[in-house]
Design an enzyme around this catalytic site. Structure first.
Site, PDB file in Angstrom:
ATOM      1  CG  ASP A   1      -9.214  -0.013   5.279  1.00  0.00           C
ATOM      2  OD1 ASP A   1      -8.833  -0.495   4.370  1.00  0.00           O
ATOM      3  OD2 ASP A   1      -8.401  -0.552   6.697  1.00  0.00           O
TER       4      ASP A   1
ATOM      5  CD  GLN B   1      -3.135  -4.700   6.784  1.00  0.00           C
ATOM      6  OE1 GLN B   1      -2.876  -3.904   5.738  1.00  0.00           O
ATOM      7  NE2 GLN B   1      -3.621  -5.796   6.515  1.00  0.00           N
TER       8      GLN B   1
ATOM      9  CE  LYS C   1      -3.433  -2.520   2.251  1.00  0.00           C
ATOM     10  NZ  LYS C   1      -4.259  -3.107   3.596  1.00  0.00           N
TER      11      LYS C   1
END
Length: 292
Positions: free
Chosen positions: A119, A96, A52
């Protein structure tokens, strides 16, 4: 039968994002800024976060990475999130997952400012998306919709069967496909581990989305001729013939299912590349205050 090339579509999307960022800079605006937080040293998570951050650089984004040890307490993690929430230079925050067992995952998700929740996991964004309001959509479902759009796969009035009811993929994609939008208007059936007659239900699908994490769960006898099959699953299975020692397998038995399909995604190279590209787009939109 057409194989849906997620790598190619992701590359197109990233090129479009990169051009927008260049235009922002040319107009005197700062680049989008994504902050990532990783707790512990899980190898797979480290790889995902590195990917990412690398893609951010390719798109011209700024990044901040916070690495915390596995024994980090919940309050320390929440402190970092609140600090990033209050920092006007940060547009998107990504923690994460999964987190260590001693940290309440949902509490962490809800601590992120919905305006920076790139997200798309915060209840505020999930609720807004369910109501058809502008919101950040989880990256994998957003990537699936983008693949359907760019391959001009019509969803209007089609029967879509989703296998898997996770809050990250199954539930949101089912909701998105049922909405009254250009990439929606489908009749959606959501299947899971307690669904009876799952094979018979899958055989009625015009569009079948497998997102349950069981290698080769979907077999040829579960798919009707001319169906569109989207394989979200990706599982590492031991394979001594591979240099890595493992092979990546999807939820669909590609070899036997593909000949029956009008369109199908491979694993790897299908939905996976779209997830990071969609995350980049969410971060761009956060910087542009598109929704909030």
């Amino acid at each position: 039968m057409t194989i849906i090339d997620g790598k190619q579509i992701a590359a197109q999307l990233k090129a479009e994002i990169t051009a927008e960022v260049a235009a922002m800079r040319a107009n005197g605006q700062r680049a989008p800024h994504l902050a990532t937080i990783l707790v512990g040293h899980n190898g797979a998570s480290e790889t995902y976060v590195a990917g990412k951050i690398k893609t951010c650089g390719e798109c011209g984004f700024d990044t901040t990475h916070i690495q915390l040890e596995n024994d980090c307490d919940e309050q320390t993690l929440l402190h970092h999130i609140h600090r990033l929430n209050d920092d006007p230079r940060i547009d998107g925050i990504l923690v994460q997952l999964p987190l260590p067992e001693h940290i309440a995952e949902q509490k962490v998700i809800e601590a992120i400012d919905p305006r920076k929740d790139v997200d798309g996991f915060h209840p505020a964004n999930i609720g807004r998306a369910s109501l058809g309001l502008p919101a950040f959509v989880a990256a994998t479902p957003a990537g699936i919709l983008e693949l359907l759009r760019r391959y001009h796969i019509d969803t209007d009035g089609k029967h879509c069967v989703v296998i898997g009811r996770s809050n990250i993929v199954g539930r949101p994609i089912a909701t998105l496909l049922s909405r009254k939008t250009d990439s929606g208007n489908a009749t959606v059936t959501l299947c899971h581990s307690h669904t009876r007659n799952i094979k018979e239900i899958c055989r009625t699908a015009d569009i079948l989305i497998a997102a349950l994490g069981q290698p080769h769960f979907v077999t040829a006898d579960m798919v009707k001729e001319g169906a569109v099959v989207i394989d979200v699953g990706i599982t590492r299975t031991p394979d001594p013939t591979k240099k890595s020692g493992y092979a990546l397998k999807g939820d669909v038995d590609f070899e036997h299912v593909a000949p029956k399909c009008a369109f199908i995604t491979p694993v790897p190279g299908g939905v996976g590349p779209m997830t990071i590209a969609s995350l980049m787009r969410n971060t761009l939109w956060a910087a542009q205050h598109r929704y909030y």
